[in-house]
Motif scaffolding. Sequence first.
Motif, PDB file in Angstrom:
ATOM      1  N   CYS A 164       0.940  -1.085   0.008  1.00  0.00           N
ATOM      2  CA  CYS A 164       0.059  -0.027   0.031  1.00  0.00           C
ATOM      3  C   CYS A 164       0.879   1.235   0.020  1.00  0.00           C
ATOM      4  O   CYS A 164       1.751   1.352   0.901  1.00  0.00           O
ATOM      5  N   ALA A 165       0.729   2.289  -0.824  1.00  0.00           N
ATOM      6  CA  ALA A 165       1.234   3.399  -1.108  1.00  0.00           C
ATOM      7  C   ALA A 165       1.039   4.372   0.360  1.00  0.00           C
ATOM      8  O   ALA A 165       1.787   5.061   0.388  1.00  0.00           O
ATOM      9  N   HIS A 166       0.035   4.015   0.811  1.00  0.00           N
ATOM     10  CA  HIS A 166      -0.223   4.937   1.936  1.00  0.00           C
ATOM     11  C   HIS A 166       0.360   4.261   3.345  1.00  0.00           C
ATOM     12  O   HIS A 166       0.914   5.146   4.239  1.00  0.00           O
ATOM     13  N   CYS A 167       0.053   3.111   3.807  1.00  0.00           N
ATOM     14  CA  CYS A 167       0.170   2.740   5.010  1.00  0.00           C
ATOM     15  C   CYS A 167       1.334   1.651   5.250  1.00  0.00           C
ATOM     16  O   CYS A 167       1.939   1.407   6.099  1.00  0.00           O
ATOM     17  N   THR A 187      -0.942  -6.133   0.716  1.00  0.00           N
ATOM     18  CA  THR A 187      -2.288  -6.364   0.154  1.00  0.00           C
ATOM     19  C   THR A 187      -2.177  -6.752  -1.180  1.00  0.00           C
ATOM     20  O   THR A 187      -1.170  -7.091  -1.765  1.00  0.00           O
ATOM     21  N   PRO A 230       0.108   5.145  -7.651  1.00  0.00           N
ATOM     22  CA  PRO A 230      -0.062   4.553  -6.221  1.00  0.00           C
ATOM     23  C   PRO A 230      -1.108   3.551  -6.244  1.00  0.00           C
ATOM     24  O   PRO A 230      -2.192   3.628  -6.736  1.00  0.00           O
ATOM     25  N   TYR A 233      -3.343   1.272  -3.232  1.00  0.00           N
ATOM     26  CA  TYR A 233      -3.594   1.383  -2.077  1.00  0.00           C
ATOM     27  C   TYR A 233      -4.400   0.135  -1.485  1.00  0.00           C
ATOM     28  O   TYR A 233      -4.948  -0.668  -2.328  1.00  0.00           O
ATOM     29  N   CYS A 234      -4.237  -0.147  -0.231  1.00  0.00           N
ATOM     30  CA  CYS A 234      -5.315  -1.606   0.203  1.00  0.00           C
ATOM     31  C   CYS A 234      -6.567  -0.847   0.433  1.00  0.00           C
ATOM     32  O   CYS A 234      -6.826   0.394   0.222  1.00  0.00           O
ATOM     33  N   SER A 235      -7.335  -1.705   0.733  1.00  0.00           N
ATOM     34  CA  SER A 235      -8.982  -1.486   0.392  1.00  0.00           C
ATOM     35  C   SER A 235      -9.288  -0.368   1.780  1.00  0.00           C
ATOM     36  O   SER A 235      -9.894   0.449   1.380  1.00  0.00           O
ATOM     37  N   CYS A 249      -7.395   2.024   3.079  1.00  0.00           N
ATOM     38  CA  CYS A 249      -6.742   3.364   2.593  1.00  0.00           C
ATOM     39  C   CYS A 249      -7.337   3.859   1.417  1.00  0.00           C
ATOM     40  O   CYS A 249      -7.913   4.971   1.378  1.00  0.00           O
ATOM     41  N   PHE A 250      -7.844   2.745   0.721  1.00  0.00           N
ATOM     42  CA  PHE A 250      -8.686   3.423  -0.537  1.00  0.00           C
ATOM     43  C   PHE A 250      -9.978   4.081  -0.346  1.00  0.00           C
ATOM     44  O   PHE A 250     -10.158   4.860  -0.629  1.00  0.00           O
ATOM     45  N   MET A 256      -9.705   7.277   1.391  1.00  0.00           N
ATOM     46  CA  MET A 256      -9.115   8.340   0.582  1.00  0.00           C
ATOM     47  C   MET A 256     -10.508   8.669  -0.517  1.00  0.00           C
ATOM     48  O   MET A 256     -10.824   9.896  -0.700  1.00  0.00           O
TER      49      MET A 256
END
Length: 112
Positions: free
Chosen positions: A76-79, A83, A94, A96-98, A100-101, A104
């Motif tokens: 994941c690009a955020h956390c 995943t 980027p 993301y995991c579900s 974070c997606f 956002m």
Amino acid sequence: MSFADKTLTCRDCGMDFVFTAGEQQFYAAKGFVNEPVRCPSCRKARKTQKSNVSERHRTVSTAASERERVNYRVTCAHCGQETTVPFVPRGTKPVYCSSCFNRMRGDARVMF
């Protein structure tokens, strides 16, 4: 409105066929404005042919839906959590995991 038998020529086989008064009445009751262009036997053959084509498409789409779903491992690009995603990540955007997606996506809805 009175109806009388009509002789029509089949588009496919070129043979003459009778468009009866009863058939005309039925067409009128259904709201059909065009007369038939094929004789009954050619209409039946065409319907069977279309049914066979439809069956082939149905078989293909069933096979496609039964394929195994492939997931790809990503970070994941955020956390930074590992995943899986159901698409091939190209590295241009980027991923993301579900959770974070969804977070956002929820933030984006608030901005608009």
